[in-house]
Structures are given as C-alpha cells and as structure tokens.
Design a protein around this motif. Structure first.
Motif, mmCIF file in Angstrom:
data_model
loop_
_atom_site.group_PDB
_atom_site.id
_atom_site.type_symbol
_atom_site.label_atom_id
_atom_site.label_comp_id
_atom_site.label_asym_id
_atom_site.label_seq_id
_atom_site.Cartn_x
_atom_site.Cartn_y
_atom_site.Cartn_z
ATOM 1 N N LEU A 98 35.965 41.229 32.640
ATOM 2 C CA LEU A 98 35.511 42.317 33.521
ATOM 3 C C LEU A 98 34.516 43.230 32.809
ATOM 4 N N LEU A 145 37.637 47.445 42.943
ATOM 5 C CA LEU A 145 38.244 46.611 41.909
ATOM 6 C C LEU A 145 38.172 47.264 40.540
ATOM 7 N N GLY A 196 33.618 45.795 44.736
ATOM 8 C CA GLY A 196 33.555 45.858 43.278
ATOM 9 C C GLY A 196 33.974 47.213 42.729
ATOM 10 N N HIS A 253 34.820 40.110 47.788
ATOM 11 C CA HIS A 253 33.702 40.367 46.873
ATOM 12 C C HIS A 253 32.938 39.073 46.580
ATOM 13 N N THR A 254 33.678 37.987 46.331
ATOM 14 C CA THR A 254 33.052 36.696 46.016
ATOM 15 C C THR A 254 32.301 36.139 47.229
ATOM 16 N N CYS A 270 41.804 47.252 38.887
ATOM 17 C CA CYS A 270 42.023 46.418 37.701
ATOM 18 C C CYS A 270 42.298 47.239 36.444
ATOM 19 N N SER A 305 38.905 40.614 45.610
ATOM 20 C CA SER A 305 38.123 39.653 44.825
ATOM 21 C C SER A 305 37.568 38.542 45.704
ATOM 22 N N LEU A 354 42.479 35.031 38.254
ATOM 23 C CA LEU A 354 43.279 35.876 39.139
ATOM 24 C C LEU A 354 44.122 35.038 40.093
ATOM 25 N N LEU A 399 37.760 34.926 39.106
ATOM 26 C CA LEU A 399 38.429 34.560 40.351
ATOM 27 C C LEU A 399 39.469 33.471 40.105
ATOM 28 N N VAL A 455 44.032 43.340 44.693
ATOM 29 C CA VAL A 455 43.015 42.821 43.760
ATOM 30 C C VAL A 455 42.577 41.420 44.178
ATOM 31 N N GLY A 508 32.217 35.996 36.872
ATOM 32 C CA GLY A 508 32.861 36.236 38.160
ATOM 33 C C GLY A 508 33.669 35.038 38.624
#
Length: 728
Positions: free
Chosen positions: A375, A240, A237, A291-292, A244, A288, A341, A338, A284, A334
């Motif tokens: 974000l 990111l 995160g 991160h997810t 981002c 992501s 993106l 995702l 990114v 979130g």
C-alpha cells in the motif's frame, strides 16, 4: 373433557394434526395387514427408551395379541388426547404397574426410575438409585403395606406443585410428532430498549458511515475533471487509506485494556472491537473490488483512445505507463493487493477457522505486513494515514514480544477433567497483574512453536502462586494439548517429580479450599510463554449493582475467576459481632458496587458439571450461615439433556430427586446444595424474578454460543437490562 379445570397446552388443532401424523406413520409401517409389531412401533414413533415403548405397546394392545391394529392405536390415543386428567393419571399408573397387579412395588418403581435416568442421560450409582426409589416409595406408601395404590400415587402427585398441571398435558406428548418449521425470524425494530443496549455501537456505525461519505465526496470532487470512473476509484481509494490503517487499531489489545479502565469505556463500544474489525475487513474487500473495477473501466477507455501508446494489459499489469509515485508501480501492486486481500478474506471465514485449520487463518493473516508495504508503494498518501496507527501497532507488538519472551514460565501441574477439559496450573510471574475475567495468550513450544492461543484466566487475582487455565478440546491445538497429557509420561513430566510434588502439596495447603484436586493429574515442568493480561467486558461486573452471570458449557471459565474474587471481596466487607452474631456489610475501598449476583450455568450432560463443582461447593459453604433470602450469591444449575418437569416420563424421577434433595440437603446430580433443574431455563420467568428482586440496576453477562446470545439479548431488551457478551 377437561373436567378438573386444569390447563391443557395442546390445542384441538394441534391434537388433530398430531393424530393425523401418527395415523399416517402407522399406515406406512403397518402395510396391508393393518397390524404393527413392537419393533415397528418403536421405529415408527422414534421412541428411544425401550421400557416406555414396551409399556405403551402393552397398554395399546388391548386384545393381548402381540400386535396392535390401527383401530386399537386410534382408540388409545383418543383417550390420551381427549381424556380427563384422572384418565391420564390412570394411564401413568398402568405404565408404572408393570405386572398389572393393581399396585406398584419397590422393584417396579426402581425399574421405572432407572429408565427415567437413562432417558435423561443421568448416570447414578446403584446405591443412589436405591435411595431415590426408597425416598419416593416411602413418601407415597402412606399405609405402609409395601405397595403404592392408585389413590396413594394421586395423593403423592398432589403434594408437588405443578405436577398435576403437567400431568394434564396430553399424555400423547410422549409420542410427539416432529415440530413444525419455525417461522422466519423477523428483525427487531429500533425500539427504545434496543437503543438503550446498542447506542454506542449505533453512534460509532453512524460516525463511520458519515466519515466514509465525507472522504469519498472530497476525493471524488477533487478529480471530477477526469471522469466518473476515476472519481469512483479515487473516492474508494481515500476510504481505503483510512480503513487499511485504522483496522489495525481495533486489534491493539494492550491499548484497549488500558481504555477499559477509563471513562471512554462508557462511551466507546470497546467490547465489539472484533466485530468492528470484521466489519472493516468486509468494507475493505468491497471497496477494493469497486476501486479495481473503476480503474479497469478507466484503463479500457484509455486503451481505446487513438492517442494512447499503451494497450490495456500494459496499463493493468506493468510499470511502463508510469502510474504511481514509486517507479510507476501502482498497477502491479494493486493487482497483488487485491489477490492478497481476497486470500486473507477467504482464509478468515469461520468455516476455515473453526474446522481445525486455524493455522491457515493465522499464517495468511500475518500477510498484513506485506499488505501495508504494498500500500505504501501503491498509494502516495497512505504512509501519512499509517504513520500513527502503524507506530502504535508495532510498539505494542514489540512490547508484547519482549514481555512474553523475557522470561519463560512453566506449567507446574496438569489435570485432565471430564468433557475433555485440560486444567493447567502455571507458575505466576511476579510482574503478572490481572483482573477477574481477563485473558492471556499462551504458547507451548512442545505443542506448536509459533502458535499463540487466547484463554480466559480461571483463577482469582487473589491467588498469588499460580495461574489457572481451563482449556476445552475443540480444535487441533487444544486436542494435541489434551492428548499429549494422556500418555503415561509426557515430555517434561517425569523428571524431579517428587520434588515438585512436595512443592505443590505446600501450595495446596495454602489454597486448600479453592483447588480442584482430581486423581487424573500430573506434576510437570513444561516451558511455556504467556502474553497478557488483556481485559474483557466482564470487568464491568464490579461496577454493577445486580449482576446476572450466564455461562453455557465451557463458557463458565470467565466467571470462575470472577466468582472467586467476588466472594473474597464480599467476605472482606462482611463483619459479624462475636457476641450476638449479628452480621453487616461495611464499605471497603474495592470499587465493588455489587448488591446481588445470580450465577446461571447451563450444561448438556451430567459430566460437564464435574470439573467445576468443587469451586461451587466452596462458594456455597462460604454462605452456609446465611438464609436463602439474604444470600449475596445465588446459584442456578440447568441440565438440558434431562427431561423437563413438563414431560410425563420425568415426573417420578423429578419427585424422587426433590424428596432426596430435601432429605440430604444436596443435589443427587452435582452434590451441590443447589438443585439442578432439568431442561432449559424459562428466560422470561428467570428475568421476571431478577427484576422483582429490585437489588439495583441489572446487567447481564454471558459467555456461550452465539445462538443463545441472541435469545438472551432479546429478553434483556424486553426488561431494559444491559447485556454484555464475552467472545470466546
């Protein structure tokens, strides 16, 4: 049996492999009867020119039965592969001697040259073909008896350097087998030359990777008491947050154009901003996903805990758990982020952008505004990271919108050129100041109201009245532009045509020598908007000492403006004594260090040269009084569809073209003084010649296909030349 000592390029192993391939092909075609007809002969060996196929067939058919056996074929091919150069010359003579009289008359030679032109995809009028035929025939017919004998053809070939050597290449190369598969490309090692050409990119990549390691370590360390999954999620995160926000900085075209004029252009890889933008996009998406997944693992562990009041789906999709700093919206925002993106990532792929669906890429990419808003709601610290880049980004967008929409400009004239190239002449606004090689964004509401497309400016800054754009039809928008002007009276081209014609004729007199005037043109008054100008790597050309400009096809457009401006500045620096006609170069405060310019243009076919020849003709005229050795600008033209001088079908044609070019002092294909070379350049020889001239540090500038860019970059590393590529 190489009795004359000439080099043969086909090895014995290659010859044997080729002979096996031909034999197998003919066994398949001939069938049980063991005989092959003319049509079967053509289809088996993939010979596209019927004249040569018929001549080969007639010579192979030794018993004149109308068919050839495998034995006749093998005997003929054995002679061609293992025979002496004189044997192969005799074979060439027999091909040219159509009626078998033992000599070649003018009509036979004309038929051969006509077939050679067709094979090379060269179209010349009958009058020019007659001139080529007579030029070669009169040169070879030494005794003037109206026919070329074998001895006269042999003597004529010996007058041309390299022709006899080419003739000793196995004549069976006319019937070449498919090339073997190339070996897998091995990545280049980190050599000194590679470091020399890529040091700024490598340094920035190392700094970028190091920053990510640092950000990840700091964020993960601060949450180590919450477990491994949370540590990974927080580390990704934090990375990111940076990616981002900074990804937008790489697309600040006005800022990048300003930076190109500063010393930072020598340190930062500004020319690779799009590649770094794409790299950050991949990063990114990758971060992501990690991160997810890390958060999902954490949610699963929380949901399985006995004390947890929430189920897994509530933790993942709702605001009830209160995760996040704005009404517990971290989880649903979130998920939305995702999905957005991934949509942007898929629609940004080259298969979407270059397959006629640019609008899909364009409109999905505009969702970056929604991504930033989500974000801000998703992460409590993202707004701090976005503050400075976001202000810069929206300021640039606002300035660009204000400038482009402040006053509409108009397209004054349109020329439809060969190879589906549209030449636009746009009235130049008084505030529009640009440098050679710059580009702009163009919007034509009658074509597409909301679409803006980048195009290189092909006119020189010294041309005050108009801006030139040369646009090749390669996508939906560019095809619509071209087709809209093919109709007899497109929108905006009919009213007050005579008034504009008078105005444009006046403009033509002011810039008479530098305009492309074709019959297929229209005077217009079509409203359009422009945004720019923006800088490119080609701005470095004027700081070079020896510049090599390489354009492939439409890739010449960045160099159109540059070549005109270079010659303008060179003529301004050049002085000539009125008494003794001695000329010298005097320094002018124009920041141009150039001592020599080599311009190389590679095209597939003859028509691709037509739309730009008038400018090149003017450039040659500007240097007409200088010797070949003293010329500041040297042109090199290559036509890849033409058979090279190492192809025996092209020997007669190339000899005729050379003879006529020497006689008329111009090339028969383009009309330039510079001779158009057949085939592709031998880059090793080209760069060796450039290095041998010792005109200063060499920098190579290229605009064309990525595949050719890789080849050129490898050669530049070998010779320690700096390499710059224009993205288009």
């Amino acid at each position: 049996n190489n009795t004359c000592g000439y080099p043969i390029t086909m090895s014995a192993e290659e010859d044997a492999r080729w002979l096996r391939w031909v034999t197998q092909q003919f066994k398949t075609i001939a069938g049980e009867d063991g005989e092959i007809s003319l049509q079967e002969f053509k289809s088996a060996l993939h010979v596209k020119e019927s004249f040569f196929a018929e001549r080969f067939f007639a010579l192979f058919d030794s018993d004149r039965s109308g068919t050839i056996t495998l034995q006749e074929l093998q005997e003929a091919l054995a002679l061609l592969i293992h025979g002496s150069p004189m044997d192969k010359l005799k074979f060439l003579f027999q091909v040219y001697d159509i009626d078998g009289s033992g000599s070649i008359d003018p009509d036979e030679l004309r038929t051969v040259l006509q077939s050679c032109l067709h094979e090379s995809a060269i179209s010349l009028p009958d009058e020019k073909l007659d001139q080529l035929t007579l030029a070669l025939f009169e040169s070879a017919d030494r005794d003037g008896n109206g026919a070329i004998t074998f001895e006269e053809l042999r003597d004529e070939l010996q007058r041309f350097p390299g022709v006899m050597e080419n003739l000793t290449i196995s004549a069976a190369s006319w019937l070449m087998a498919p090339a073997p598969r190339p070996r897998p490309h091995r990545p280049r090692q980190l050599t000194r030359a590679y470091w020399h050409n890529h040091r700024s990119q490598l340094f920035c990549l190392a700094a970028y990777a190091g920053l990510h390691v640092l950000l990840f370590a700091l964020a993960a360390g601060a949450h180590r008491h919450l477990g491994a999954s949370v540590m990974v999620a927080k580390g990704c995160g934090q990375c990111l947050n940076f990616d981002c926000s900074f990804i937008a900085v790489l697309m600040l075209r006005r800022c990048l154009t300003w930076l190109r004029a500063t010393w930072l252009a020598q340190v930062l890889p500004l020319d690779q901003n799009i590649q770094f933008h794409q790299l950050m996009g991949y990063v990114v998406v990758g971060l992501s996903l990690v991160h997810t997944v890390a958060h999902i693992v954490n949610f699963v562990l929380q949901a399985q805990a006995e004390a947890s009041p929430f189920q897994f789906w509530e933790l993942l999709l709702t605001t009830r758990p209160g995760i996040g700093w704005v009404h517990g919206s971290a989880s649903p925002t979130g998920v939305a982020l995702l999905l957005l993106l991934l949509l942007m990532f898929i629609c940004s792929s080259s298969c979407v952008r270059r397959s006629g669906h640019f609008e899909v890429f364009y409109w999905t990419h505009l969702s970056y505004v929604l991504v930033w808003l989500l974000l801000i709601f998703h992460g409590p610290n993202f707004w701090k990271w976005l503050l400075v880049p976001g202000i810069l980004f929206f300021l640039e967008k606002a300035i660009g919108l204000a400038v482009s929409r402040m006053a509409a400009v108009c397209i004054m004239e349109v020329n439809l050129l060969p190879s589906k190239v549209t030449h636009l002449l746009i009235k130049r606004p008084p505030f529009f100041h640009y440098r050679p090689g710059d580009y702009l964004y163009l919007n034509i509401p009658t074509i597409a109201r909301y679409e803006w497309h980048p195009f290189t400016i092909s006119s020189a800054p010294e041309q005050k009245d108009t801006i030139w754009l040369h646009i090749r039809s390669q996508g939906q928008w560019t095809n619509r532009l071209y087709e809209s002007f093919k109709v007899s009276d497109p929108l905006g081209c009919g009213s007050k045509r005579l008034s504009r014609s008078v105005t444009m004729r006046k403009s033509q007199r002011l810039s008479k020598g530098s305009r492309i005037l074709l019959e297929n043109h229209q005077f217009c008054n079509i409203k359009c908007y422009i945004d720019g100008p923006y800088g490119t790597p080609t701005r470095r050309i004027f700081a070079s000492e020896h510049a090599v400009l390489i354009g492939a096809g439409i890739g010449i457009t960045p160099f159109a403006s540059i070549l005109q401006s270079i010659m303008h500045r060179h003529q301004k620096r050049k002085h000539t004594c009125p008494n003794c006609q001695h000329s010298w170069i005097e320094g002018v405060q124009d920041n141009m260090k150039l001592q020599k310019v080599d311009f190389i243009w590679i095209n597939r076919d003859q028509r691709s040269f037509e739309w730009f020849v008038s400018l090149l003709t003017k450039l040659e005229m500007d240097q007409a009084q200088e010797t070949q050795h003293d010329r500041f600008l040297e042109l090199h033209m290559y036509m890849t569809s033409a058979l090279g001088k190492n192809d025996m079908k092209a020997i007669g044609l190339q000899m005729a073209l050379d003879l006529l070019a020497n006689k008329e002092k111009k090339d028969s294909i383009t009309g330039l003084q510079t001779r158009t070379q057949p085939g592709r350049p031998d880059w090793s020889k080209v760069f060796q010649k450039v290095a041998a001239e010792k005109k200063g540090k060499v920098q190579v500038f290229f605009c064309g296909s990525p595949a050719l860019a890789k080849v050129l970059k490898g050669h530049c590393e070998k010779f320690s030349f700096r390499f710059f590529q224009e993205n288009f």
